[in-house]
Design a protein around this motif. Structure first.
Motif, PDB file in Angstrom:
ATOM      1  N   MET A   1      66.709  81.388  75.397  1.00 58.00           N
ATOM      2  CA  MET A   1      65.565  82.266  75.128  1.00 58.00           C
ATOM      3  C   MET A   1      64.265  81.476  75.234  1.00 58.00           C
ATOM      4  O   MET A   1      64.107  80.412  74.632  1.00 58.00           O
ATOM      5  CB  MET A   1      65.686  82.867  73.714  1.00 58.00           C
ATOM      6  N   VAL A   2      63.334  81.992  76.032  1.00 63.25           N
ATOM      7  CA  VAL A   2      62.049  81.317  76.232  1.00 63.25           C
ATOM      8  C   VAL A   2      61.119  81.626  75.071  1.00 63.25           C
ATOM      9  O   VAL A   2      60.902  82.780  74.726  1.00 63.25           O
ATOM     10  CB  VAL A   2      61.389  81.754  77.558  1.00 63.25           C
ATOM     11  N   LYS A   3      60.584  80.574  74.475  1.00 64.37           N
ATOM     12  CA  LYS A   3      59.645  80.751  73.369  1.00 64.37           C
ATOM     13  C   LYS A   3      58.225  80.635  73.891  1.00 64.37           C
ATOM     14  O   LYS A   3      57.931  79.814  74.768  1.00 64.37           O
ATOM     15  CB  LYS A   3      59.896  79.701  72.292  1.00 64.37           C
ATOM     16  N   HIS A   4      57.350  81.451  73.342  1.00 59.02           N
ATOM     17  CA  HIS A   4      55.955  81.450  73.781  1.00 59.02           C
ATOM     18  C   HIS A   4      55.045  81.007  72.637  1.00 59.02           C
ATOM     19  O   HIS A   4      55.303  81.329  71.474  1.00 59.02           O
ATOM     20  CB  HIS A   4      55.535  82.844  74.261  1.00 59.02           C
ATOM     21  N   LEU A   5      54.020  80.259  73.000  1.00 59.55           N
ATOM     22  CA  LEU A   5      53.039  79.789  72.018  1.00 59.55           C
ATOM     23  C   LEU A   5      51.656  80.005  72.586  1.00 59.55           C
ATOM     24  O   LEU A   5      51.352  79.572  73.703  1.00 59.55           O
ATOM     25  CB  LEU A   5      53.257  78.307  71.716  1.00 59.55           C
ATOM     26  N   THR A   6      50.815  80.693  71.835  1.00 57.52           N
ATOM     27  CA  THR A   6      49.448  80.959  72.281  1.00 57.52           C
ATOM     28  C   THR A   6      48.480  80.032  71.559  1.00 57.52           C
ATOM     29  O   THR A   6      48.489  79.944  70.327  1.00 57.52           O
ATOM     30  CB  THR A   6      49.048  82.420  72.003  1.00 57.52           C
ATOM     31  N   ILE A   7      47.668  79.343  72.328  1.00 55.26           N
ATOM     32  CA  ILE A   7      46.641  78.451  71.772  1.00 55.26           C
ATOM     33  C   ILE A   7      45.284  78.968  72.243  1.00 55.26           C
ATOM     34  O   ILE A   7      45.046  79.101  73.444  1.00 55.26           O
ATOM     35  CB  ILE A   7      46.842  76.997  72.219  1.00 55.26           C
ATOM     36  N   THR A   8      44.405  79.267  71.307  1.00 56.30           N
ATOM     37  CA  THR A   8      43.095  79.826  71.636  1.00 56.30           C
ATOM     38  C   THR A   8      42.021  78.742  71.655  1.00 56.30           C
ATOM     39  O   THR A   8      42.233  77.610  71.196  1.00 56.30           O
ATOM     40  CB  THR A   8      42.698  80.900  70.617  1.00 56.30           C
ATOM     41  N   CYS A   9      40.854  79.116  72.148  1.00 58.72           N
ATOM     42  CA  CYS A   9      39.713  78.188  72.155  1.00 58.72           C
ATOM     43  C   CYS A   9      39.331  77.788  70.736  1.00 58.72           C
ATOM     44  O   CYS A   9      38.991  76.635  70.468  1.00 58.72           O
ATOM     45  CB  CYS A   9      38.516  78.825  72.860  1.00 58.72           C
ATOM     46  N   SER A  10      39.379  78.746  69.824  1.00 55.91           N
ATOM     47  CA  SER A  10      39.037  78.433  68.431  1.00 55.91           C
ATOM     48  C   SER A  10      40.059  77.473  67.836  1.00 55.91           C
ATOM     49  O   SER A  10      39.713  76.616  67.004  1.00 55.91           O
ATOM     50  CB  SER A  10      38.953  79.713  67.595  1.00 55.91           C
ATOM     51  N   ASP A  11      41.334  77.588  68.250  1.00 58.99           N
ATOM     52  CA  ASP A  11      42.357  76.628  67.809  1.00 58.99           C
ATOM     53  C   ASP A  11      41.985  75.216  68.257  1.00 58.99           C
ATOM     54  O   ASP A  11      42.095  74.247  67.490  1.00 58.99           O
ATOM     55  CB  ASP A  11      43.730  76.983  68.394  1.00 58.99           C
ATOM     56  N   MET A  12      41.551  75.110  69.505  1.00 57.46           N
ATOM     57  CA  MET A  12      41.226  73.797  70.053  1.00 57.46           C
ATOM     58  C   MET A  12      40.007  73.190  69.366  1.00 57.46           C
ATOM     59  O   MET A  12      39.987  71.996  69.048  1.00 57.46           O
ATOM     60  CB  MET A  12      41.012  73.899  71.560  1.00 57.46           C
ATOM     61  N   ILE A  13      38.992  74.014  69.121  1.00 52.73           N
ATOM     62  CA  ILE A  13      37.800  73.508  68.430  1.00 52.73           C
ATOM     63  C   ILE A  13      38.158  73.078  67.014  1.00 52.73           C
ATOM     64  O   ILE A  13      37.698  72.037  66.524  1.00 52.73           O
ATOM     65  CB  ILE A  13      36.692  74.571  68.406  1.00 52.73           C
ATOM     66  N   HIS A  14      39.007  73.859  66.358  1.00 58.56           N
ATOM     67  CA  HIS A  14      39.434  73.518  65.000  1.00 58.56           C
ATOM     68  C   HIS A  14      40.182  72.183  64.997  1.00 58.56           C
ATOM     69  O   HIS A  14      39.977  71.345  64.108  1.00 58.56           O
ATOM     70  CB  HIS A  14      40.330  74.626  64.452  1.00 58.56           C
ATOM     71  N   ASP A  15      41.038  71.988  65.995  1.00 58.80           N
ATOM     72  CA  ASP A  15      41.786  70.725  66.078  1.00 58.80           C
ATOM     73  C   ASP A  15      40.861  69.549  66.355  1.00 58.80           C
ATOM     74  O   ASP A  15      41.041  68.458  65.804  1.00 58.80           O
ATOM     75  CB  ASP A  15      42.847  70.823  67.179  1.00 58.80           C
ATOM     76  N   ILE A  16      39.856  69.766  67.213  1.00 60.73           N
ATOM     77  CA  ILE A  16      38.888  68.709  67.496  1.00 60.73           C
ATOM     78  C   ILE A  16      38.145  68.316  66.223  1.00 60.73           C
ATOM     79  O   ILE A  16      37.885  67.137  65.968  1.00 60.73           O
ATOM     80  CB  ILE A  16      37.889  69.170  68.580  1.00 60.73           C
ATOM     81  N   LYS A  17      37.810  69.317  65.393  1.00 60.07           N
ATOM     82  CA  LYS A  17      37.144  69.032  64.122  1.00 60.07           C
ATOM     83  C   LYS A  17      38.039  68.201  63.211  1.00 60.07           C
ATOM     84  O   LYS A  17      37.613  67.191  62.643  1.00 60.07           O
ATOM     85  CB  LYS A  17      36.765  70.338  63.421  1.00 60.07           C
ATOM     86  N   LEU A  18      39.312  68.634  63.074  1.00 61.79           N
ATOM     87  CA  LEU A  18      40.229  67.951  62.162  1.00 61.79           C
ATOM     88  C   LEU A  18      40.565  66.537  62.636  1.00 61.79           C
ATOM     89  O   LEU A  18      40.863  65.659  61.816  1.00 61.79           O
ATOM     90  CB  LEU A  18      41.517  68.763  62.008  1.00 61.79           C
ATOM     91  N   SER A  19      40.540  66.318  63.946  1.00 60.04           N
ATOM     92  CA  SER A  19      40.831  64.978  64.471  1.00 60.04           C
ATOM     93  C   SER A  19      39.563  64.125  64.572  1.00 60.04           C
ATOM     94  O   SER A  19      39.589  63.034  65.150  1.00 60.04           O
ATOM     95  CB  SER A  19      41.494  65.076  65.850  1.00 60.04           C
ATOM     96  N   CYS A  20      38.469  64.638  64.010  1.00 59.06           N
ATOM     97  CA  CYS A  20      37.199  63.885  63.910  1.00 59.06           C
ATOM     98  C   CYS A  20      36.651  63.460  65.273  1.00 59.06           C
ATOM     99  O   CYS A  20      36.083  62.376  65.421  1.00 59.06           O
ATOM    100  CB  CYS A  20      37.374  62.663  63.008  1.00 59.06           C
ATOM    101  N   GLN A  21      36.812  64.336  66.266  1.00 59.41           N
ATOM    102  CA  GLN A  21      36.319  64.029  67.605  1.00 59.41           C
ATOM    103  C   GLN A  21      34.993  64.713  67.934  1.00 59.41           C
ATOM    104  O   GLN A  21      34.463  64.545  69.029  1.00 59.41           O
ATOM    105  CB  GLN A  21      37.362  64.458  68.645  1.00 59.41           C
ATOM    106  N   ILE A  22      34.454  65.488  66.980  1.00 58.63           N
ATOM    107  CA  ILE A  22      33.201  66.205  67.229  1.00 58.63           C
ATOM    108  C   ILE A  22      32.061  65.276  67.661  1.00 58.63           C
ATOM    109  O   ILE A  22      31.339  65.579  68.624  1.00 58.63           O
ATOM    110  CB  ILE A  22      32.784  67.039  66.004  1.00 58.63           C
ATOM    111  N   PRO A  23      31.852  64.111  66.994  1.00 62.22           N
ATOM    112  CA  PRO A  23      30.743  63.244  67.427  1.00 62.22           C
ATOM    113  C   PRO A  23      30.847  62.820  68.891  1.00 62.22           C
ATOM    114  O   PRO A  23      29.841  62.789  69.600  1.00 62.22           O
ATOM    115  CB  PRO A  23      30.866  62.034  66.483  1.00 62.22           C
ATOM    116  N   GLU A  24      32.065  62.497  69.346  1.00 64.55           N
ATOM    117  CA  GLU A  24      32.244  62.079  70.731  1.00 64.55           C
ATOM    118  C   GLU A  24      31.965  63.235  71.692  1.00 64.55           C
ATOM    119  O   GLU A  24      31.345  63.048  72.746  1.00 64.55           O
ATOM    120  CB  GLU A  24      33.673  61.569  70.954  1.00 64.55           C
TER     121      GLU A  24
END
Length: 261
Positions: free
Chosen positions: A1-24
């Motif tokens: 069975m194929v599993k699907h995962l949706t990643i949105t732009c807001s997910d990516m921005i949130h991850d960038i914030k949590l990984s402290c990459q915003i300054p870069e």
């Protein structure tokens, strides 16, 4: 069975914030805006041939030999063909602005900082015991043992041991400060008196001190370094306003619309 995962732009921005990459990310965006404005003020124009040349260079660097390779690379990085062309355009614009601003300053900078571009070919063995290092140092001076013999006996890493402890050709800034001072004061070929550092006691054979030559490669490196410093100064002098929360709210609204559709 194929599993699907949706990643949105807001997910990516949130991850960038949590990984402290915003300054870069902010610095990269600000840099591109500064470059675009400065290039416009300088009247810099981009020719099609320059874009083609830079595109060929990028494809060569990324090993994108076939059209299929390029399309797969674009897909992996979520880039459209237009965005790929924009990426190339931005790189050409950055290079042309850097040369426009600093190509006439290279010779003066080089001669003022010539010592920084000295390089040295060295062999190293790192020991834990300073007394042992001193003993080996005096044995080398008395020709009782060779540096390669010491390397074979005391270096644990196989590849480095096979190379006799050879470190390659490095510039002054690539050495620890306390080591650089001794290396570049040497008269090669010469064994240096053991140097104690937090990492261990260094026994170093200086094979050659290489005088710098202002060739095309070094010329471009100096231009790049001066340009990077200039960009940092421009960014530091600016009051950058980041409307991140507003952007995330807009993206979340777009996500909801897409889900409804």
């Amino acid at each position: 069975m194929v599993k699907h995962l949706t990643i949105t732009c807001s997910d990516m921005i949130h991850d960038i914030k949590l990984s402290c990459q915003i300054p870069e990310v902010v610095e990269a965006i600000a840099s591109q805006k500064i470059i675009a404005q400065a290039a416009k003020e300088a009247g810099i124009q981009i020719e099609k041939a320059e874009l083609q040349q830079e595109g060929d260079k990028l494809r060569l660097e990324k090993k994108l030999i076939k059209a299929k390779d390029t399309w797969e690379w674009l897909k992996k990085h979520h880039l459209s063909l237009d965005e790929f062309e924009e990426l190339i355009y931005n790189q050409v614009l950055s290079n042309k602005l850097a040369n426009h601003l600093f190509s006439t300053h290279v010779e003066k900078f080089f001669y003022q900082h010539q010592l920084e571009y000295l390089s040295a070919a060295t062999y190293e063995v790192i020991l834990e015991d300073r007394d042992l290092a001193l003993e080996l140092f005096f044995e080398i001076e008395e020709d009782e043992i060779s540096f390669s013999d010491i390397a074979r006996q005391y270096i644990q890493t196989p590849e480095l041991r096979r190379a006799g402890g050879y470190q390659g050709v490095r510039r002054r800034h690539e050495f620890r400060p306390e080591i650089a001072a001794a290396v570049f004061a040497a008269t090669p070929p010469q064994i240096l008196k053991p140097i104690t550092t937090p990492k261990g006691v260094y026994l170093i054979w200086v094979e050659e001190i290489i005088q710098p030559q202002l060739d095309d490669e070094l010329r471009q490196q100096i231009i790049s370094d001066l340009f990077s410093d200039w960009l940092k100064q421009q960014i530091t002098s600016m009051d950058i306003v980041i409307e991140l929360d507003t952007d995330i709210n807009n993206l979340q609204s777009q996500d909801e619309v897409q889900k409804q559709v």
